[in-house]
Each structure stands twice: as structure tokens, then as C-alpha cells.
Design an enzyme around this catalytic site. Structure first.
Site, short mmCIF file in Angstrom:
data_model
loop_
_atom_site.label_atom_id
_atom_site.label_comp_id
_atom_site.label_asym_id
_atom_site.label_seq_id
_atom_site.Cartn_x
_atom_site.Cartn_y
_atom_site.Cartn_z
N ASN A 51 0.86 -1.18 0.00
CA ASN A 51 0.00 0.00 0.00
C ASN A 51 0.90 1.23 0.00
O ASN A 51 1.48 1.58 1.02
CB ASN A 51 -0.89 -0.01 1.26
CG ASN A 51 -1.68 1.28 1.40
OD1 ASN A 51 -1.85 2.03 0.43
ND2 ASN A 51 -2.18 1.54 2.60
N LYS A 76 0.04 4.22 -0.26
CA LYS A 76 -0.65 5.41 0.27
C LYS A 76 -0.49 6.58 -0.71
O LYS A 76 -0.46 6.37 -1.91
CB LYS A 76 -0.13 5.77 1.66
CG LYS A 76 -0.05 4.57 2.59
CD LYS A 76 0.23 4.98 4.01
CE LYS A 76 0.56 3.75 4.84
NZ LYS A 76 -0.01 3.79 6.17
N HIS A 92 -9.59 1.18 4.82
CA HIS A 92 -8.32 1.41 5.51
C HIS A 92 -8.56 2.40 6.66
O HIS A 92 -9.37 3.33 6.54
CB HIS A 92 -7.29 1.97 4.52
CG HIS A 92 -5.90 1.97 5.08
ND1 HIS A 92 -5.46 2.92 5.97
CD2 HIS A 92 -4.86 1.11 4.90
CE1 HIS A 92 -4.20 2.67 6.29
NE2 HIS A 92 -3.82 1.56 5.67
N GLU A 118 -6.97 4.85 7.65
CA GLU A 118 -6.77 6.27 7.30
C GLU A 118 -8.01 6.83 6.61
O GLU A 118 -8.33 8.01 6.76
CB GLU A 118 -5.51 6.41 6.43
CG GLU A 118 -4.25 6.21 7.27
CD GLU A 118 -3.06 5.64 6.53
OE1 GLU A 118 -3.05 5.63 5.29
OE2 GLU A 118 -2.12 5.17 7.21
N GLU A 176 -5.51 -4.92 10.77
CA GLU A 176 -4.53 -3.86 10.98
C GLU A 176 -4.87 -3.08 12.25
O GLU A 176 -5.71 -2.17 12.21
CB GLU A 176 -4.57 -2.88 9.80
CG GLU A 176 -4.24 -3.52 8.47
CD GLU A 176 -3.66 -2.49 7.50
OE1 GLU A 176 -2.53 -2.71 7.05
OE2 GLU A 176 -4.31 -1.47 7.23
N GLY A 220 2.08 2.54 10.75
CA GLY A 220 3.01 3.65 10.58
C GLY A 220 3.69 4.09 11.86
O GLY A 220 4.26 5.18 11.92
N SER A 269 3.22 -1.78 10.54
CA SER A 269 4.67 -1.74 10.78
C SER A 269 5.38 -3.05 10.45
O SER A 269 6.30 -3.47 11.17
CB SER A 269 4.96 -1.29 12.22
OG SER A 269 4.47 0.01 12.42
C1 PEP Z 1 -0.90 0.25 5.88
O1 PEP Z 1 -0.86 1.34 5.34
O2 PEP Z 1 -1.84 -0.53 5.63
C2 PEP Z 1 0.16 -0.11 6.82
C3 PEP Z 1 0.08 -1.26 7.43
O3 PEP Z 1 1.16 0.79 6.99
P1 PEP Z 1 2.59 0.53 7.70
O4 PEP Z 1 3.11 -0.77 7.14
O5 PEP Z 1 3.41 1.70 7.30
O6 PEP Z 1 2.34 0.41 9.16
#
Ligand code: PEP
Length: 249
Positions: free
Chosen positions: A9, A11, A95, A97, A167, A173, A213
Site C-alpha cells: 500500500n 498510500k 483502511h 486512514e 490492521e 506507521g 509496521s
Molecule cells: C498500511 O498502510 O496498511 C500499513 C500497514 O502501513 P505501515 O506498514 O506503514 O504500518
């Protein structure tokens, strides 16, 4: 046997030039790797370019969002038909976000999931609890609520194709990933919910990713868990070497 699936992803990162640089390097490092399914989800502006680069490879294209209508006066939105036209097979939906910054609730997520399935896209449905919710022991309640809301009215033929990304919001992040066993526990709960709503067969067919992460050091902690079938990778998917390490491991 569920095939493992690793999705990138990106983003809101990477210009077309950045995407091109990534692909040149990733394609040469990964050499048409097929052991796991690899999905790249760039911003809308790079979908066409990424499609051109990966069309003769085993890698799949995914979008990060869609609007549920097929077409119409919805300025600024992108429809599932347009995503299919661009070669997308997957689409990330719900997601955290999007839930946090764009007000997407379970009802919107449900409309988007229906639209994705109706138009031949496989959704990667993101769910997960916030830190306060985990602290209060509410993780399971949140997961149950998010799944029930997202899957309202969906039939089992569609649901068995679904990918669910667990998640935890506090892990996205932040550099603080969940523990493998905790993520596996939630993945088991997800299968229990799906079994109750649909059937044991559907529960065993859906693929569940962990996201939050993920990096080359911790990926094996997640992929070694019996209920986890892959990862949704944000930050660490932006660098071709790091992403290739994650895919390979
Ligand atoms: C994500 O954007 O779905 C995500 C898991 O981000 P990160 O790996 O940066 O934590």
C-alpha cells in the site's frame, strides 16, 4: 491451501517517475516470483504506469479506494469500472486512514465492498482496533462489529474470495507492530465470525493478512502463524529492496 498474499500500500506516495524507478528495481530483483501472490496498490495517478510494467509478470494491480457508483456526477471520485479498465484486480477498502480522515463508517465500507464484488474486484477489507479500545479489552467487540457491518447482505460466493487485513490502528506507521500470537488470535476470531455467518468452508477459504509496521525483520513472526496468510505493507513497501525482502522472506 491458501496462497500467501503480500500487498504493497503506497498510500499517497510516489510520483510517476518514482513509481517507474521502484518497478525497474523490484522487477529485476524479484524475477517473476510466484510463490506468494504480490499485489501493488499505487495511488490512482500511477495505476496505468504500474499496469504497463507488471502486465507480463505474475504481479497484480490494486487500488487504494473506490466510489461505489459505476459512473455519474461525483466529482473527484473513481468508479470500480474505471479501476477494472485500468487492470486492477484488487481494491483496498476501509483502511483506517480512510475511516479516520474521510469519515468512512461500516455502512460506507459495506457499499464499497458490494460495489467491488459486483464489478469483479477483490476487496482487501481493512479492520482493526484503536489503542484505547485494546486497552479497554474491546478488541474482539470492535472486530465483530466491523465485520458484521462490512459484510451485511453479502453472499458466501463473494465472501470466500475476500481478503481481510487485520490492521491494529495503533500499529500502522508507528514502528510498533503487534505480537505475532496476538495477531493470530484476532485472525482466529475472524474465521470464527465468518464460520458463524457463512460456513466453515468459507472461513477456511478467506485469506487474512496482518498489517501494521511490517518490515523484513518481523515478517516471519506473522507469516509463521497458522491463521495469517500474508501482509498488507505500507511504509516498508515504498523501497523496492525492502519490499522484495519482505516478499521473499
Ligand atoms: C498500511 O498502510 O496498511 C500499513 C500497514 O502501513 P505501515 O506498514 O506503514 O504500518
Amino acid at each position: 491451501m491458501r496462497k500467501k498474499i503480500i500487498a504493497a500500500n503506497w498510500k499517497m506516495y510516489k510520483t510517476i517517475k518514482d513509481a517507474e524507478n521502484f518497478l525497474r528495481e523490484f522487477l529485476s530483483l524479484s524475477n517473476n516470483y510466484t510463490e506468494k501472490e504480490v499485489v501493488i496498490c499505487p495511488p490512482f495517478t500511477s495505476l496505468f504506469l504500474v499496469r504497463e510494467y507488471i502486465k507480463d509478470t505474475p504481479y497484480k494491480l490494486g487500488a487504494q479506494n473506490l466510489f461505489w457508483e459505476k459512473e455519474g456526477a461525483y466529482t473527484g471520485e473513481i468508479s470500480p469500472i474505471m479501476l477494472r479498465d485500468l487492470g486492477c484486480e484488487y481494491v483496498i477498502i476501509g483502511h483506517s486512514e480512510r475511516r479516520q480522515y474521510f469519515g468512512e463508517d461500516d455502512e460506507i465500507v459495506n457499499k464499497k465492498l458490494k460495489s467491488a464484488f459486483d464489478n469483479g474486484l477483490i476487496p482487501i477489507l481493512c479492520i482493526g482496533e484503536k489503542w484505547e479500545e485494546r486497552e479497554k479489552g474491546k478488541t474482539n467487540d470492535i472486530i465483530i462489529k466491523q465485520i458484521n457491518g462490512a459484510l451485511e447482505g453479502l453472499d458466501k460466493e463473494n465472501v470466500k474470495k475476500l481478503v481481510i487485513a487485520y490492521e491494529p490502528v495503533w500499529a500502522i506507521g508507528t514502528g510498533h507492530s503487534a505480537r505475532g500470537e496476538d495477531a493470530n488470535e484476532v485472525a482466529s476470531l475472524i474465521r470464527e465470525i465468518i464460520e458463524k455467518k457463512y460456513s466453515g468452508v468459507v472461513a477456511q477459504e478467506i485469506r487474512i493478512q496482518y498489517g501494521g509496521s511490517v518490515n523484513p525483520k518481523n515478517i516471519s513472526e506473522f507469516l509463521s502463524q497458522p491463521e495469517i496468510d500474508g501482509a498488507l505493507v505500507g511504509g516498508a513497501s515504498l523501497n523496492p529492496q525492502t519490499f522484495w525482502e519482505i516478499v521473499r522472506i
